[in-house]
Design an enzyme around this catalytic site. Structure first.
Site: not given
Lengths: 386, 256
Positions: A84, A106, A371
Site C-alpha cells: 500500500k 479509507e 502483498s
C-alpha cells in the site's frame, strides 16, 4: 488516459461537486507523472524509504511440494509491511503538487491507512482516516499505529461498519472539503482517474518482478498469482505482464464462508455489473441494486466491489478467477509460515491457498505476490486456532 | 408542460421525503399533506445502501427505510406516485442513485415512470458526460431528466448541463453533501445569474436549506428551494404532523 473507461467499466459517477476536483487531479497527474523531477523524487523515496526493489524469492519448500518453481514477490518487506505504501507515497506527492494540505483516506485492514498516515507524517500533511468500526476492532494494532503517526482515525458506524462504509464516508468528507483536501483511495477503485493512478503507482511491483524473473530464469513465468479485494496488488503485478499473453494471470478472491453461502467478497467470481463509489465494475448487489454486505476473514478483501480494469479483464478473458474460503485462507497462512518462514497477511494467504487449486504442469514457473505481512492478523489467527 | 408551476409562481417550495421512512404509507400520506400545505413539487428519495451525495441525516433515513420488511423499491415508489397523481396534479420527482436505475433497467424505468405519471428524476451520480442514453429515454417518455450542478462546475460543463436539463436545474447550494447548514454560500446569486445568461431555465436550490429565512433568501435570486434534511430530521424526532407544520411555515414564505 482518455475517458477512464475499460470497456463499459470505470467512468466517473459522482455528484457534480467532485467533478472539477477529479478533472484537476487527472490533468495534474498527466502533466507530472512522467516528468523527471517527480519520477526522481518518487523513485528515491521508493528506494531509500520503502526499501525497493523488493526481493523475488525462490520458495524452495513449497516449490518442491507442488512440483513447480514458485517465486515470491516480497511486498511484505516494504516499509509499513505491505504494498500500500507504493500508492500512498505517490499520491501524497501528487497532493503536494496540487497544494492540498489535508489528506483523507479509507482503510479496511488498516494497511492503506497506516501507509497513508506514514506518508503524511513524512511530508507534514494533516491526515484523516475512515475505518469501519468492525475493522477498528479486528485491526486494533494498525489503529494504534495510525494514531502514533499523528493521523485522526474516524470509526464508521453506518451500514456494515467495514471498508465499503468507510469508503462512502471518506468520499462524503471529500465532498465537504474538496477545496482543501485530497482523497487518497487505497485501491484500483473509485471514479476516474483513481483506478489508473493507483494502478500506475502499484505497477512498480510487476515492473520489478518481470525484470527479476527474466534475470533469474531467463524467461517469463507461466503464472502470476495475486489476491483481489479492490485489486491494487493484483493490478500492480498483473499490469506489466498484460501483453505477455502466455503468462496466465490468476486473481484470487475471498469466498468467505463459501460462494454459495452468500457470505463472501467474490465480486468478480459471483457479482454483476453496477456502480459503486463512482465507477462501474462487478459488484455484489441484490436485484434492486442495493449493495450487499461483503464478508471475508480478511478485512482487506472485505469489499463488495472490485476495480473496473479487473472487471474488464474478466470479461476479456485475460484473467483466471479463483475463490478461496476463510478456512482455506487460514490453512494457507499456516502452510506458508511453516513451509517458508514467511507469515503472510490473511489477504495474501488466499493467494497461497489458491496454489493448491490451480492445476499446474510440472516445473511451471509461478510468481505469487506477497502483498503484505501477517503480523497485523495475529489476533484473528489466534482466535481461529484449531 | 409539467413544470408550469415555474410560470405561475416566482417562489417554488420543494420538500424532500425519503421513500419508506418511517413507512411507505406515511410517505404517501406526507406527499398528499405536503401538497395540501403549500408544497409545489415533491422530491422523493429512493433509499440506497451507499448514498455518496447525501449527508448523515438523509443517509440514516435511507438505512431506516431499507431495514423494513417491505423494501422501498422503485416499483413500490412508482405505485405510490400513481395513486397520489390520481388526486394531485402537482409534480413529483425522484432522486435515485444511478445503480438503482441501472438495476431496474433504464428504458424500463422511464417507461414505467411515464405510466405512473412521475414527472421527473434526479440522478445525483450521473454526470453530463454520461447522460445521452437517459436523455433520449427522457425525451421519448416525457419524464424529465433534472440535472444537478454545483458552483464548482467549470464554464464549459456548466453550459452543457444548463442546456440539457429538463424541467428545472438543481443547484447544490454548498460544496458537500446534503444536510442542514447555518449559512448559504455567497457565490450563489452570481452563479444563478450565470446560469440564466446561458438559458432561462428555472433554478432550484437544495443541500443545506433549513429555515424559512434560507427559503426567503434563496427565492430572491432563484426560482425555488428544496428542503430535505431539515424535514427528514423533523420527521424522525417529531413525527409527520410536525413535518406538515414545517411545510406550512415554509409555504408562507413562498406565497408571501
Amino acid at each position: 488516459m482518455g475517458s477512464g473507461r475499460f470497456g463499459k467499466f470505470g467512468g466517473r459517477y459522482v455528484p457534480d461537486t467532485l467533478f472539477s476536483a477529479l478533472v484537476e487531479l487527472e490533468s495534474v497527474y498527466k502533466k507530472i507523472y512522467r516528468t523527471k523531477p517527480f519520477r526522481s523524487e518518487l523513485n528515491s523515496l521508493l528506494r531509500d524509504y520503502v526499501g525497493r526493489p523488493t526481493p523475488l524469492f525462490l520458495a524452495k519448500n513449497i516449490s518442491k511440494e507442488l512440483g513447480i518453481r514458485l517465486y515470491l514477490k516480497r511486498e511484505d518487506l516494504c516499509h509499513t509491511g505491505a504494498h500500500k505504501i507504493n500508492n500512498a507515497l505517490g499520491q501524497v506527492l501528487l497532493a503536494k503538487k496540487i497544494n492540498k494540505q489535508r489528506i483523507i483516506a479509507e482503510t479496511g485492514a488498516g494497511q492503506h491507512g497506516v501507509a497513508t498516515a506514514t506518508a503524511c507524517a513524512l511530508m507534514g500533511l494533516q491526515c484523516v482516516i475512515y475505518m469501519g468500526e468492525e475493522d477498528v476492532q479486528r485491526q486494533s494494532l494498525n489503529v494504534y499505529r495510525m494514531k502514533l503517526l499523528g493521523a485522526t482515525v474516524v470509526p464508521v458506524t453506518s451500514g456494515s461498519r467495514t471498508l465499503k462504509d468507510a469508503t462512502t464516508e471518506a468520499i462524503r468528507d471529500w465532498l465537504e472539503n474538496v477545496e482543501n483536501s485530497h482523497y487518497i483511495i487505497g485501491s484500483v477503485v473509485g471514479p476516474h482517474p483513481y483506478p489508473t493512478i493507483v494502478r500506475d503507482f502499484q505497477s512498480i511491483i510487476g515492473i520489478e518482478a518481470r525484470r527479476q524473473i527474466l534475470k533469474l530464469e531467463q524467461r517469463l513465468p507461466d503464472y502470476v498469482v495475486a489476491c483481489v479485494g479492490g485489486g491494487s496488488n493484483a493490478m500492480g503485478i498483473f499490469y506489466p505482464f498484460r501483453d505477455d499473453m502466455d503468462v496466465k494471470l490468476v486473481a484470487v478472491e475471498a469466498a468467505g464462508n463459501g460462494v454459495d453461502s452468500g457470505q463472501h467478497s467474490a465480486a468478480l467470481f459471483a457479482g454483476s455489473p453496477g456502480v459503486l463509489h463512482g465507477s462501474m465494475s462487478y459488484l455484489l448487489q441484490d436485484s434492486d441494486g442495493q449493495i450487499k454486505v461483503a464478508h471475508s476473514i480478511s478485512a482487506g478483501l472485505d469489499y463488495p466491489g472490485v476495480g473496473p480494469e479487473l472487471s474488464f479483464m474478466k470479461d476479456s478473458g485475460r484473467i483466471i478467477l479463483e475463490a478461496v474460503t476463510d478456512s482455506e485462507a487460514l490453512s494457507g497462512c499456516h502452510w506458508a509460515t511453516r513451509s517458508e518462514g514467511i507469515l503472510p497477511a490473511l489477504e495474501t494467504s488466499h493467494a497461497f491457498s489458491a496454489l493448491k487449486k490451480i492445476s499446474f504442469s510440472k516445473n511451471d514457473l509461478v510468481i505469487l505476490n506477497v502483498s503484505g505481512r501477517g503480523d497485523k492478523d495475529i489476533n484473528t489467527i489466534i482466535n481461529h486456532d484449531i | 408542460m409539467t413544470f408550469e408551476i415555474f410560470k405561475e409562481k416566482d417562489r417554488v417550495l420543494i420538500p424532500y421525503f425519503t421513500f419508506g421512512d418511517p413507512s411507505q404509507d406515511v410517505t404517501e400520506q406526507l406527499i398528499c399533506k405536503a401538497f395540501d400545505s403549500g408544497a409545489d413539487i415533491v422530491e422523493l428519495g429512493i433509499p440506497f445502501s451507499d448514498p455518496i451525495a447525501d449527508g448523515p441525516v438523509i443517509q440514516a433515513s435511507h438505512f431506516r427505510a431499507l431495514s423494513l420488511e417491505v423494501k422501498p423499491t422503485i416499483q413500490r415508489a412508482l405505485s405510490v406516485v400513481k395513486r397520489v397523481k390520481e388526486s394531485y396534479k402537482k409534480p413529483i420527482v425522484f432522486m435515485a442513485s444511478i445503480n438503482l436505475i441501472l438495476a431496474f433497467g433504464g428504458a424500463r424505468f422511464f417507461e414505467e415512470a411515464r405510466v405512473s405519471r412521475l414527472d421527473g428524476v434526479i440522478i445525483p451520480d450521473l454526470s453530463i458526460e454520461d447522460v445521452d442514453e437517459f436523455k433520449t429515454l427522457s425525451d421519448t417518455t416525457g419524464v424529465s431528466l433534472i440535472l444537478l450542478v454545483s458552483t464548482l462546475c467549470s464554464p464549459q460543463r456548466l453550459k452543457k448541463i444548463v442546456q440539457s436539463t429538463d424541467g428545472f436545474l438543481y443547484l447544490i447550494s454548498t460544496t458537500g453533501t446534503t444536510g442542514t447548514r447555518s449559512e448559504l454560500s455567497k457565490a450563489l446569486p452570481g452563479f444563478v445569474k450565470k446560469i440564466k445568461s446561458i438559458r432561462n431555465v428555472p433554478v432550484c436550490i437544495g443541500f443545506g436549506v433549513s429555515s424559512p429565512e434560507h427559503v426567503d433568501e434563496i427565492c430572491r435570486f432563484a426560482d425555488g428551494a428544496i428542503v430535505g434534511s431539515h424535514l427528514v430530521r423533523e420527521l424522525e424526532f417529531n413525527g409527520p404532523d410536525a413535518v406538515v407544520k414545517e411545510i406550512q411555515r415554509f409555504s408562507k414564505i413562498v406565497t408571501a
